[in-house]
Scaffold this active site. Sequence first.
Site, PDB file in Angstrom:
ATOM      1  N   PHE A 155       0.857  -1.186   0.000  1.00 25.59           N
ATOM      2  CA  PHE A 155       0.000   0.000   0.000  1.00 25.59           C
ATOM      3  C   PHE A 155       0.901   1.247   0.000  1.00 25.59           C
ATOM      4  O   PHE A 155       1.924   1.263   0.684  1.00 25.59           O
ATOM      5  CB  PHE A 155      -0.894  -0.032   1.242  1.00 25.59           C
ATOM      6  CG  PHE A 155      -1.940   1.040   1.253  1.00 25.59           C
ATOM      7  CD1 PHE A 155      -3.051   0.936   0.444  1.00 25.59           C
ATOM      8  CD2 PHE A 155      -1.797   2.150   2.061  1.00 25.59           C
ATOM      9  CE1 PHE A 155      -4.018   1.936   0.447  1.00 25.59           C
ATOM     10  CE2 PHE A 155      -2.756   3.152   2.062  1.00 25.59           C
ATOM     11  CZ  PHE A 155      -3.873   3.043   1.254  1.00 25.59           C
ATOM     12  N   ASP A 195       1.282  -4.641   9.108  1.00 28.66           N
ATOM     13  CA  ASP A 195       0.163  -3.733   8.857  1.00 28.66           C
ATOM     14  C   ASP A 195      -1.083  -4.617   8.770  1.00 28.66           C
ATOM     15  O   ASP A 195      -1.257  -5.388   7.820  1.00 28.66           O
ATOM     16  CB  ASP A 195       0.398  -2.955   7.552  1.00 28.66           C
ATOM     17  CG  ASP A 195      -0.740  -1.970   7.254  1.00 28.66           C
ATOM     18  OD1 ASP A 195      -1.830  -2.126   7.832  1.00 28.66           O
ATOM     19  OD2 ASP A 195      -0.530  -1.069   6.433  1.00 28.66           O
ATOM     20  N   TYR A 227     -11.222   1.479  10.775  1.00 28.52           N
ATOM     21  CA  TYR A 227     -12.441   1.937  10.089  1.00 28.52           C
ATOM     22  C   TYR A 227     -12.873   0.996   8.973  1.00 28.52           C
ATOM     23  O   TYR A 227     -13.859   1.256   8.307  1.00 28.52           O
ATOM     24  CB  TYR A 227     -12.281   3.370   9.562  1.00 28.52           C
ATOM     25  CG  TYR A 227     -11.001   3.635   8.811  1.00 28.52           C
ATOM     26  CD1 TYR A 227     -10.830   3.185   7.515  1.00 28.52           C
ATOM     27  CD2 TYR A 227      -9.952   4.315   9.412  1.00 28.52           C
ATOM     28  CE1 TYR A 227      -9.646   3.419   6.825  1.00 28.52           C
ATOM     29  CE2 TYR A 227      -8.761   4.565   8.731  1.00 28.52           C
ATOM     30  CZ  TYR A 227      -8.617   4.104   7.435  1.00 28.52           C
ATOM     31  OH  TYR A 227      -7.448   4.320   6.763  1.00 28.52           O
ATOM     32  N   LYS A 228     -12.109  -0.071   8.740  1.00 28.08           N
ATOM     33  CA  LYS A 228     -12.480  -1.004   7.677  1.00 28.08           C
ATOM     34  C   LYS A 228     -13.344  -2.114   8.290  1.00 28.08           C
ATOM     35  O   LYS A 228     -14.482  -1.881   8.648  1.00 28.08           O
ATOM     36  CB  LYS A 228     -11.222  -1.574   7.017  1.00 28.08           C
ATOM     37  CG  LYS A 228     -10.330  -0.521   6.382  1.00 28.08           C
ATOM     38  CD  LYS A 228      -9.111  -1.188   5.777  1.00 28.08           C
ATOM     39  CE  LYS A 228      -8.052  -0.197   5.353  1.00 28.08           C
ATOM     40  NZ  LYS A 228      -8.425   0.614   4.205  1.00 28.08           N
ATOM     41  N   ARG A 281     -12.860  -4.230  -6.251  1.00 28.66           N
ATOM     42  CA  ARG A 281     -12.722  -4.999  -5.002  1.00 28.66           C
ATOM     43  C   ARG A 281     -14.104  -5.244  -4.383  1.00 28.66           C
ATOM     44  O   ARG A 281     -14.883  -4.310  -4.188  1.00 28.66           O
ATOM     45  CB  ARG A 281     -11.843  -4.257  -3.997  1.00 28.66           C
ATOM     46  CG  ARG A 281     -10.424  -4.019  -4.455  1.00 28.66           C
ATOM     47  CD  ARG A 281      -9.543  -3.525  -3.307  1.00 28.66           C
ATOM     48  NE  ARG A 281     -10.040  -2.286  -2.712  1.00 28.66           N
ATOM     49  CZ  ARG A 281      -9.442  -1.651  -1.715  1.00 28.66           C
ATOM     50  NH1 ARG A 281      -8.335  -2.157  -1.165  1.00 28.66           N
ATOM     51  NH2 ARG A 281      -9.938  -0.521  -1.239  1.00 28.66           N
TER      52      ARG A 281
HETATM   53  C1  PLP Z   1      -2.773  -1.514   4.008  1.00 31.89           C
HETATM   54  C2  PLP Z   1      -3.135  -0.140   4.439  1.00 31.89           C
HETATM   55  N1  PLP Z   1      -2.330   0.515   5.304  1.00 31.89           N
HETATM   56  C3  PLP Z   1      -2.627   1.765   5.731  1.00 31.89           C
HETATM   57  C4  PLP Z   1      -3.754   2.414   5.292  1.00 31.89           C
HETATM   58  C5  PLP Z   1      -4.045   3.836   5.683  1.00 31.89           C
HETATM   59  O1  PLP Z   1      -3.899   4.063   7.005  1.00 31.89           O
HETATM   60  P1  PLP Z   1      -4.077   5.510   7.646  1.00 31.89           P
HETATM   61  O2  PLP Z   1      -4.903   6.339   6.711  1.00 31.89           O
HETATM   62  O3  PLP Z   1      -4.771   5.248   8.956  1.00 31.89           O
HETATM   63  O4  PLP Z   1      -2.737   6.074   7.861  1.00 31.89           O
HETATM   64  C6  PLP Z   1      -4.634   1.757   4.429  1.00 31.89           C
HETATM   65  C7  PLP Z   1      -5.864   2.430   3.977  1.00 31.89           C
HETATM   66  O5  PLP Z   1      -6.629   1.978   3.177  1.00 31.89           O
HETATM   67  C8  PLP Z   1      -4.304   0.457   3.988  1.00 31.89           C
HETATM   68  O6  PLP Z   1      -5.095  -0.173   3.124  1.00 31.89           O
END
Ligand code: PLP
Length: 408
Positions: free
Chosen positions: A128, A197, A222-223, A367
């Site tokens: 990501f 992560d 939040y997911k 997705r």
């Molecule tokens: C794998 C992954 N890591 C981190 C994040 C984003 O995290 P944050 O916005 O809380 O920093 C996302 C958001 O979709 C994600 O999919």
Amino acid sequence: MAQIPRTRQDCEALDRADPLGGMRARFDLPEGVIYLDGHSLGPATHGALERVGRAAGEEWRSGLIRSWNNAGWFDLPARTGAKLARLAGVAPGDVVVTDSVSVNLFKLAAAGLRLTGARTVMVQSDEFPTDQSIAAGIADAGLGELKRLPPTDALAAFGAYRGVIIRSAVNYRTGEVADIDAWERVAARAGNLVVWDLSHATGVLDLRLAERGAKLAAGCTYKFLNGGPGAPAFVYARADIAQQLHSPILGWFGQKDQFDFGAAYVAKDGAARFATGTPPVLSLSALDAALDAFDGVDLAVGAAKARSLGDLVIARTASLGLETISPGEPARRGGHVSVRHQHGYAVVQALIARGIIPDFRAPDAMRFGLAPLYVRFVDVWDAMDALGDVLGTRGWDRPEYHARAAVT
Ligand SMILES: Cc1ncc(COP(=O)(O)O)c(C=O)c1O
């Protein structure tokens, strides 16, 4: 592998027999919507909505500053962390809610590098974007040297360097699950650390992180955890390691006896030392209540259901001639399935116009999120019928469906 339903009646029968069927009533889902985007933003639970109302309308409005003590605001990051700990399969005191995933990855990877005494901060080139840029930022800040690992050979490369990797437990694009045990074995051999992560993993897998040797992780809420838009993230740091870690951001909420206002900074014990500033109480209250949707849920049953729903998406999209980029083997898959289409963005918009909500990741991945607490087999069946119709009629090929919005 569980039998893949062949008809809508099969789906109805599976839903009737679903041990998690009753959980859907915990969510306040809008009428006429099939929600397949829980991997981006989980829906509201009745409990969370009620709690936000109370936190704002009573605790803030009437309790004012007294609520830090009287309404338990001060302890919320740790209490909510303990609920998350069950979902991650770690000890209750090893999780604290704080900041965003991005910030937490930075803190953990920087602290991990310092602990290992090594210099290499690693990340796979298919991670990501935030994971990649956080790793790059650590290098920019002079805390290490960046190595981007090729996804095909990442585990071997990880074992060949000395340092820390930021690694998703479930890939955001494909839904592929990492072999956590294997990564931790290699890490232990090399003297390396993995910062997991868990953003796409918690709430949809039976993670059992502690027994698999995981030591450090950050994750979003939040997911699949349904904490609400922008809900704060969490840090897991196993107690023995945490005690030796130095956060690179020494905020007063990570400080022991912070209200003594002493000159010296003594970090809190355990994961709590990764807290930084004042927590977002309203969001955190929503999250705390939302996590109760998992009360009584057997995580293994949830994971199995998500995978069966995924099998159904894969089977039905294959029959429409679409290619999936998610693993076909259920055990290697998290809670979403991605399917390619050249005009995927427009197809997703056409589905949304019909009340079916998946999402899209450039360049061509649609997705479908399969949150086991509220998605039913009939929902997936009906969504796939609609997808077939949108494709068959070229219903996606309208100018308004091609215009990209800011958030996809
Ligand atoms: C794998 C992954 N890591 C981190 C994040 C984003 O995290 P944050 O916005 O809380 O920093 C996302 C958001 O979709 C994600 O999919």
